[in-house]
Design an enzyme around this catalytic site. Sequence first.
Site, PDB file in Angstrom:
ATOM      1  CG  LEU A 157      -2.814   8.482   0.065  1.00  0.00           C
ATOM      2  CD1 LEU A 157      -3.493   9.797   0.441  1.00  0.00           C
ATOM      3  CD2 LEU A 157      -1.718   8.717  -0.962  1.00  0.00           C
ATOM      4  CG  HIS A 158       2.788   4.818   2.551  1.00  0.00           C
ATOM      5  ND1 HIS A 158       3.774   5.786   2.534  1.00  0.00           N
ATOM      6  CD2 HIS A 158       2.896   4.167   1.367  1.00  0.00           C
ATOM      7  CE1 HIS A 158       4.463   5.694   1.420  1.00  0.00           C
ATOM      8  NE2 HIS A 158       3.947   4.728   0.675  1.00  0.00           N
ATOM      9  N   GLY A 208       4.590   7.968   4.297  1.00  0.00           N
ATOM     10  CA  GLY A 208       5.511   8.599   3.339  1.00  0.00           C
ATOM     11  C   GLY A 208       4.797   9.674   2.536  1.00  0.00           C
ATOM     12  CG  HIS A 209       1.720   8.566  -0.211  1.00  0.00           C
ATOM     13  ND1 HIS A 209       1.404   7.265   0.090  1.00  0.00           N
ATOM     14  CD2 HIS A 209       2.175   8.546  -1.492  1.00  0.00           C
ATOM     15  CE1 HIS A 209       1.656   6.490  -0.954  1.00  0.00           C
ATOM     16  NE2 HIS A 209       2.122   7.231  -1.923  1.00  0.00           N
ATOM     17  CD  GLN A 257       3.459   5.629 -13.058  1.00  0.00           C
ATOM     18  OE1 GLN A 257       3.130   6.760 -13.374  1.00  0.00           O
ATOM     19  NE2 GLN A 257       4.024   5.369 -11.885  1.00  0.00           N
ATOM     20  NE  ARG A 283       4.369  -1.933  -7.320  1.00  0.00           N
ATOM     21  CZ  ARG A 283       4.592  -0.830  -8.044  1.00  0.00           C
ATOM     22  NH1 ARG A 283       5.407   0.098  -7.601  1.00  0.00           N
ATOM     23  NH2 ARG A 283       3.991  -0.657  -9.199  1.00  0.00           N
TER      24      ARG A 283
HETATM   25  P1  AMP Z   1       3.367   6.582  -5.267  1.00  0.00           P
HETATM   26  O1  AMP Z   1       1.970   6.728  -4.762  1.00  0.00           O
HETATM   27  O2  AMP Z   1       4.032   5.337  -4.824  1.00  0.00           O
HETATM   28  O3  AMP Z   1       3.496   6.861  -6.734  1.00  0.00           O
HETATM   29  O4  AMP Z   1       4.182   7.724  -4.555  1.00  0.00           O
HETATM   30  C1  AMP Z   1       3.767   9.069  -4.616  1.00  0.00           C
HETATM   31  C2  AMP Z   1       4.868   9.943  -4.070  1.00  0.00           C
HETATM   32  O5  AMP Z   1       5.142   9.567  -2.731  1.00  0.00           O
HETATM   33  C3  AMP Z   1       6.179   9.782  -4.860  1.00  0.00           C
HETATM   34  O6  AMP Z   1       6.781  11.060  -5.006  1.00  0.00           O
HETATM   35  C4  AMP Z   1       6.976   8.889  -3.975  1.00  0.00           C
HETATM   36  O7  AMP Z   1       8.370   9.059  -4.120  1.00  0.00           O
HETATM   37  C5  AMP Z   1       6.527   9.337  -2.605  1.00  0.00           C
HETATM   38  N1  AMP Z   1       6.797   8.297  -1.612  1.00  0.00           N
HETATM   39  C6  AMP Z   1       6.448   6.982  -1.688  1.00  0.00           C
HETATM   40  N2  AMP Z   1       6.918   6.308  -0.614  1.00  0.00           N
HETATM   41  C7  AMP Z   1       7.590   7.205   0.137  1.00  0.00           C
HETATM   42  C8  AMP Z   1       8.309   7.120   1.366  1.00  0.00           C
HETATM   43  N3  AMP Z   1       8.453   5.977   2.032  1.00  0.00           N
HETATM   44  N4  AMP Z   1       8.864   8.247   1.853  1.00  0.00           N
HETATM   45  C9  AMP Z   1       8.742   9.419   1.185  1.00  0.00           C
HETATM   46  N5  AMP Z   1       8.076   9.577   0.028  1.00  0.00           N
HETATM   47  C10 AMP Z   1       7.504   8.474  -0.495  1.00  0.00           C
END
Ligand code: AMP
Length: 283
Positions: free
Chosen positions: A37-38, A40-41, A65, A192
């Site tokens: 998690l960052h 964005g999450h 996926q 990533r």
């Molecule tokens: P992931 O863990 O990469 O599958 O992402 C989980 C959710 O977080 C998905 O809905 C992504 O679109 C969202 N997400 C990932 N990176 C960002 C970001 N930089 N800003 C906003 N949402 C994000």
Amino acid sequence: MARRPVITRSVSSLRRALAPYRRAGKSIALVPTMGALHRGHLALVREAQRRASRVVVSIFVNPAQFAPHEDFGSYPRRLENDIAALTYAKADLVWLPSADTMYPEGFATKIEPEGAAKAGLEDKFRPHFFGGVATVVTKLFTQVTPDFALFGQKDYQQLRVVTQMAKDLDLPVKVIGVPTVREKDGLALSSRNVYLSELERGHAPALYRTLKTCAERIKAGEPIEMVLEEGRAQIELAEFALDYLEARHALTLAAIATPKDGPIRLLVAAKIGKTRLIDNLAV
Ligand code: AMP
């Protein structure tokens, strides 16, 4: 100190943990993630808290996926950090299924989305991807039965596919897109990004810079295809191997020729070294 969220690892314990929320009439929001998690999450978690009184975060690196040549094995996994971040963010519940819980022996059903999922963008380079996403998201929706589900605009085609799927299948959930959280230099936050070398990290903001320049030029009335051609060259100059840079209808992701064809979204995917990055921007 903040209280750790409840952690559940089986469907039955998830249902038991959700039951009191339901009985008390609390609305529930789900934030599906693959962990690592960052910020964005965490923006998704905050938006979830604004919308609903209980927030469930799922962490599941979904094998369905990833193609065999992709990074499933090396995808960053940071469970302790993630739980600490979600404690700090005051999430209520973490749904942490194993691959066997999600896909027990004999699992034989797949959701195969069309429309935006066949737009010739991510699907062209990751043909297995949206089938895997749609199937796991349907399962997550059925397991958690959230009132709201939060997805990042960062994965724009995914957001469109999930929104359409919820509508088509009459899933009783409101899908909400949350704006992309970026580093100061414009690079979209992504789990990533940890793969990037220092040199690659230096080049990486070229994606967003190019999107911004292209959006401004298209808004100013320059011909779309010419602007995109120059954008593609710019990205390749920054050491990227380009998969695509396209202008599409913001809702259907259908091809468009002029701004009159509808609201436009620019979408890009490119590889720098071994790392594949995606980004997008509204015009
Ligand atoms: P992931 O863990 O990469 O599958 O992402 C989980 C959710 O977080 C998905 O809905 C992504 O679109 C969202 N997400 C990932 N990176 C960002 C970001 N930089 N800003 C906003 N949402 C994000």
